[in-house]
Scaffold this motif. Sequence first.
Motif, PDB file in Angstrom:
ATOM      1  N   HIS A  70       0.804  -1.227   0.000  1.00  0.00           N
ATOM      2  CA  HIS A  70       0.000   0.000   0.000  1.00  0.00           C
ATOM      3  C   HIS A  70       0.837   1.278   0.000  1.00  0.00           C
ATOM      4  CE1 HIS A  70      -3.506  -2.465   0.551  1.00  0.00           C
ATOM      5  NE2 HIS A  70      -2.992  -2.994   1.653  1.00  0.00           N
ATOM      6  N   GLY A  71       1.908   1.294   0.756  1.00  0.00           N
ATOM      7  CA  GLY A  71       2.708   2.505   0.898  1.00  0.00           C
ATOM      8  C   GLY A  71       3.703   2.674  -0.233  1.00  0.00           C
ATOM      9  N   PRO A  72       4.314   3.855  -0.315  1.00  0.00           N
ATOM     10  CA  PRO A  72       5.278   4.106  -1.387  1.00  0.00           C
ATOM     11  C   PRO A  72       6.594   3.375  -1.159  1.00  0.00           C
ATOM     12  CG  PRO A  72       5.251   5.945   0.125  1.00  0.00           C
ATOM     13  CD  PRO A  72       4.145   5.022   0.553  1.00  0.00           C
ATOM     14  N   ARG A  73       7.287   3.122  -2.252  1.00  0.00           N
ATOM     15  CA  ARG A  73       8.651   2.608  -2.190  1.00  0.00           C
ATOM     16  C   ARG A  73       9.526   3.755  -1.694  1.00  0.00           C
ATOM     17  NH1 ARG A  73      13.282   2.468  -6.112  1.00  0.00           N
ATOM     18  NH2 ARG A  73      14.295   0.449  -5.867  1.00  0.00           N
ATOM     19  N   VAL A  74      10.508   3.451  -0.853  1.00  0.00           N
ATOM     20  CA  VAL A  74      11.443   4.465  -0.373  1.00  0.00           C
ATOM     21  C   VAL A  74      12.845   4.030  -0.797  1.00  0.00           C
ATOM     22  CG1 VAL A  74      12.329   5.728   1.622  1.00  0.00           C
ATOM     23  CG2 VAL A  74       9.950   4.931   1.629  1.00  0.00           C
ATOM     24  N   TRP A  75      13.502   4.901  -1.572  1.00  0.00           N
ATOM     25  CA  TRP A  75      14.857   4.612  -2.065  1.00  0.00           C
ATOM     26  C   TRP A  75      15.829   5.557  -1.385  1.00  0.00           C
ATOM     27  CZ3 TRP A  75      17.393   7.021  -6.833  1.00  0.00           C
ATOM     28  CH2 TRP A  75      18.663   6.488  -7.027  1.00  0.00           C
ATOM     29  N   PHE A  76      16.894   5.010  -0.818  1.00  0.00           N
ATOM     30  CA  PHE A  76      17.931   5.792  -0.159  1.00  0.00           C
ATOM     31  C   PHE A  76      19.103   5.928  -1.125  1.00  0.00           C
ATOM     32  CE2 PHE A  76      15.306   3.876   3.053  1.00  0.00           C
ATOM     33  CZ  PHE A  76      14.955   4.980   3.793  1.00  0.00           C
ATOM     34  N   GLN A  77      19.200   7.102  -1.723  1.00  0.00           N
ATOM     35  CA  GLN A  77      20.187   7.379  -2.762  1.00  0.00           C
ATOM     36  C   GLN A  77      21.464   7.925  -2.135  1.00  0.00           C
ATOM     37  OE1 GLN A  77      19.506   9.431  -6.815  1.00  0.00           O
ATOM     38  NE2 GLN A  77      19.668  11.087  -5.334  1.00  0.00           N
ATOM     39  N   GLN A  78      22.559   7.229  -2.344  1.00  0.00           N
ATOM     40  CA  GLN A  78      23.834   7.682  -1.783  1.00  0.00           C
ATOM     41  C   GLN A  78      24.320   8.929  -2.520  1.00  0.00           C
ATOM     42  OE1 GLN A  78      26.945   4.747  -1.751  1.00  0.00           O
ATOM     43  NE2 GLN A  78      28.157   5.924  -0.291  1.00  0.00           N
ATOM     44  N   VAL A  79      24.647   9.964  -1.753  1.00  0.00           N
ATOM     45  CA  VAL A  79      25.190  11.201  -2.304  1.00  0.00           C
ATOM     46  C   VAL A  79      26.441  11.565  -1.503  1.00  0.00           C
ATOM     47  CG1 VAL A  79      22.964  12.055  -3.138  1.00  0.00           C
ATOM     48  CG2 VAL A  79      23.726  12.671  -0.845  1.00  0.00           C
ATOM     49  N   PRO A  80      27.369  12.326  -2.098  1.00  0.00           N
ATOM     50  CA  PRO A  80      28.622  12.628  -1.391  1.00  0.00           C
ATOM     51  C   PRO A  80      28.480  13.684  -0.296  1.00  0.00           C
ATOM     52  CG  PRO A  80      28.641  13.600  -3.581  1.00  0.00           C
ATOM     53  CD  PRO A  80      27.394  12.765  -3.488  1.00  0.00           C
ATOM     54  N   GLU A  81      27.514  14.580  -0.427  1.00  0.00           N
ATOM     55  CA  GLU A  81      27.391  15.658   0.559  1.00  0.00           C
ATOM     56  C   GLU A  81      26.504  15.224   1.725  1.00  0.00           C
ATOM     57  OE1 GLU A  81      24.086  16.101  -2.399  1.00  0.00           O
ATOM     58  OE2 GLU A  81      26.231  15.844  -2.596  1.00  0.00           O
ATOM     59  N   SER A  82      26.751  15.796   2.905  1.00  0.00           N
ATOM     60  CA  SER A  82      25.937  15.486   4.077  1.00  0.00           C
ATOM     61  C   SER A  82      24.790  16.484   4.196  1.00  0.00           C
ATOM     62  CB  SER A  82      26.797  15.505   5.342  1.00  0.00           C
ATOM     63  OG  SER A  82      27.348  16.790   5.521  1.00  0.00           O
ATOM     64  N   LYS A  83      23.849  16.152   5.052  1.00  0.00           N
ATOM     65  CA  LYS A  83      22.712  17.033   5.310  1.00  0.00           C
ATOM     66  C   LYS A  83      23.235  18.305   5.976  1.00  0.00           C
ATOM     67  CE  LYS A  83      18.430  17.079   7.952  1.00  0.00           C
ATOM     68  NZ  LYS A  83      18.739  18.147   8.861  1.00  0.00           N
ATOM     69  N   VAL A  84      22.777  19.471   5.492  1.00  0.00           N
ATOM     70  CA  VAL A  84      23.284  20.731   6.040  1.00  0.00           C
ATOM     71  C   VAL A  84      22.208  21.632   6.616  1.00  0.00           C
ATOM     72  CG1 VAL A  84      25.348  20.767   4.595  1.00  0.00           C
ATOM     73  CG2 VAL A  84      23.252  21.830   3.767  1.00  0.00           C
ATOM     74  N   ALA A  85      20.938  21.348   6.360  1.00  0.00           N
ATOM     75  CA  ALA A  85      19.857  22.198   6.852  1.00  0.00           C
ATOM     76  C   ALA A  85      18.661  21.318   7.200  1.00  0.00           C
ATOM     77  CB  ALA A  85      19.463  23.225   5.787  1.00  0.00           C
ATOM     78  N   LYS A  86      17.661  21.943   7.813  1.00  0.00           N
ATOM     79  CA  LYS A  86      16.434  21.227   8.147  1.00  0.00           C
ATOM     80  C   LYS A  86      15.824  20.659   6.870  1.00  0.00           C
ATOM     81  CE  LYS A  86      11.987  21.833  10.527  1.00  0.00           C
ATOM     82  NZ  LYS A  86      11.308  20.841   9.736  1.00  0.00           N
ATOM     83  N   ASN A  87      15.395  19.387   6.956  1.00  0.00           N
ATOM     84  CA  ASN A  87      14.785  18.799   5.773  1.00  0.00           C
ATOM     85  C   ASN A  87      13.413  19.427   5.509  1.00  0.00           C
ATOM     86  OD1 ASN A  87      14.707  17.018   8.245  1.00  0.00           O
ATOM     87  ND2 ASN A  87      13.011  16.080   7.161  1.00  0.00           N
ATOM     88  N   ARG A  88      13.015  19.422   4.258  1.00  0.00           N
ATOM     89  CA  ARG A  88      11.745  20.011   3.843  1.00  0.00           C
ATOM     90  C   ARG A  88      10.659  18.963   3.681  1.00  0.00           C
ATOM     91  NH1 ARG A  88      12.323  25.441   1.668  1.00  0.00           N
ATOM     92  NH2 ARG A  88      10.502  24.968   0.427  1.00  0.00           N
ATOM     93  N   TRP A  89      10.913  17.761   4.094  1.00  0.00           N
ATOM     94  CA  TRP A  89       9.925  16.690   4.137  1.00  0.00           C
ATOM     95  C   TRP A  89      10.098  16.017   5.483  1.00  0.00           C
ATOM     96  CZ3 TRP A  89      11.740  11.981   5.472  1.00  0.00           C
ATOM     97  CH2 TRP A  89      13.106  11.758   5.287  1.00  0.00           C
ATOM     98  N   GLN A  90       9.083  15.296   5.911  1.00  0.00           N
ATOM     99  CA  GLN A  90       9.258  14.481   7.101  1.00  0.00           C
ATOM    100  C   GLN A  90       8.177  13.427   7.148  1.00  0.00           C
ATOM    101  OE1 GLN A  90       8.810  17.242  10.408  1.00  0.00           O
ATOM    102  NE2 GLN A  90       6.899  16.258  10.942  1.00  0.00           N
ATOM    103  N   PHE A  91       8.519  12.339   7.788  1.00  0.00           N
ATOM    104  CA  PHE A  91       7.529  11.322   8.093  1.00  0.00           C
ATOM    105  C   PHE A  91       6.864  11.706   9.401  1.00  0.00           C
ATOM    106  CE2 PHE A  91      10.386   8.512   5.562  1.00  0.00           C
ATOM    107  CZ  PHE A  91       9.446   8.022   4.675  1.00  0.00           C
ATOM    108  N   ASP A  92       5.558  11.530   9.474  1.00  0.00           N
ATOM    109  CA  ASP A  92       4.824  11.565  10.732  1.00  0.00           C
ATOM    110  C   ASP A  92       4.376  10.135  10.978  1.00  0.00           C
ATOM    111  OD1 ASP A  92       5.080  14.298  11.088  1.00  0.00           O
ATOM    112  OD2 ASP A  92       3.119  14.770  10.270  1.00  0.00           O
ATOM    113  N   LEU A  93       4.926   9.506  11.997  1.00  0.00           N
ATOM    114  CA  LEU A  93       4.553   8.135  12.327  1.00  0.00           C
ATOM    115  C   LEU A  93       3.388   8.199  13.302  1.00  0.00           C
ATOM    116  CD1 LEU A  93       8.106   6.565  12.738  1.00  0.00           C
ATOM    117  CD2 LEU A  93       6.762   6.940  10.668  1.00  0.00           C
TER     118      LEU A  93
END
Length: 151
Positions: A70-93
């Motif tokens: 039922h839920g969407p596929r979630v793909w974790f794409q490897q990138v060279p840079e690290s997270k630098v700011a607050k994300n603009r999406w979020q999961f609400d569990l």
Amino acid sequence: MEMTVQLTIDCSDPQRMVTFWAEALGYVPEPPPGGHATWRVYWAAVGVSEAELPAGAGDIPESIIDPAGHGPRVWFQQVPESKVAKNRWQFDLKVGGGRDVPLDVRTQRVKAAVERLVKAGATVLRIKDEPDMGLYAAAMQDPEGNEFDVV
């Protein structure tokens, strides 16, 4: 028109994120298609060159799927840079059951989920304990610092 949804999340360690988010969402690592031994073997079979793949990419699953479909596929794409700011999406569990469930029951459900997710690698940022508003929730971060809420 048929459509499927995939959420792609940039990260530095896809395997760690697969392990964490599979636990958090009740998903499972996505097996490689067509009976291929690994995703890397599959990608090679469809013409992706070794030069296009980072070391280790596809050796173990880098995506998760809802076992119920039922839920969407979630793909974790490897990138060279690290997270630098607050994300603009979020999961609400949403584990509490909604406003029709008594606050004390919702609170216990949230606390149990938070404890499970901390053991899986999450960090608690803050607890929102506002009984006058009928709210108990936790703001958290996954192992790479992406924010999410447990409500």
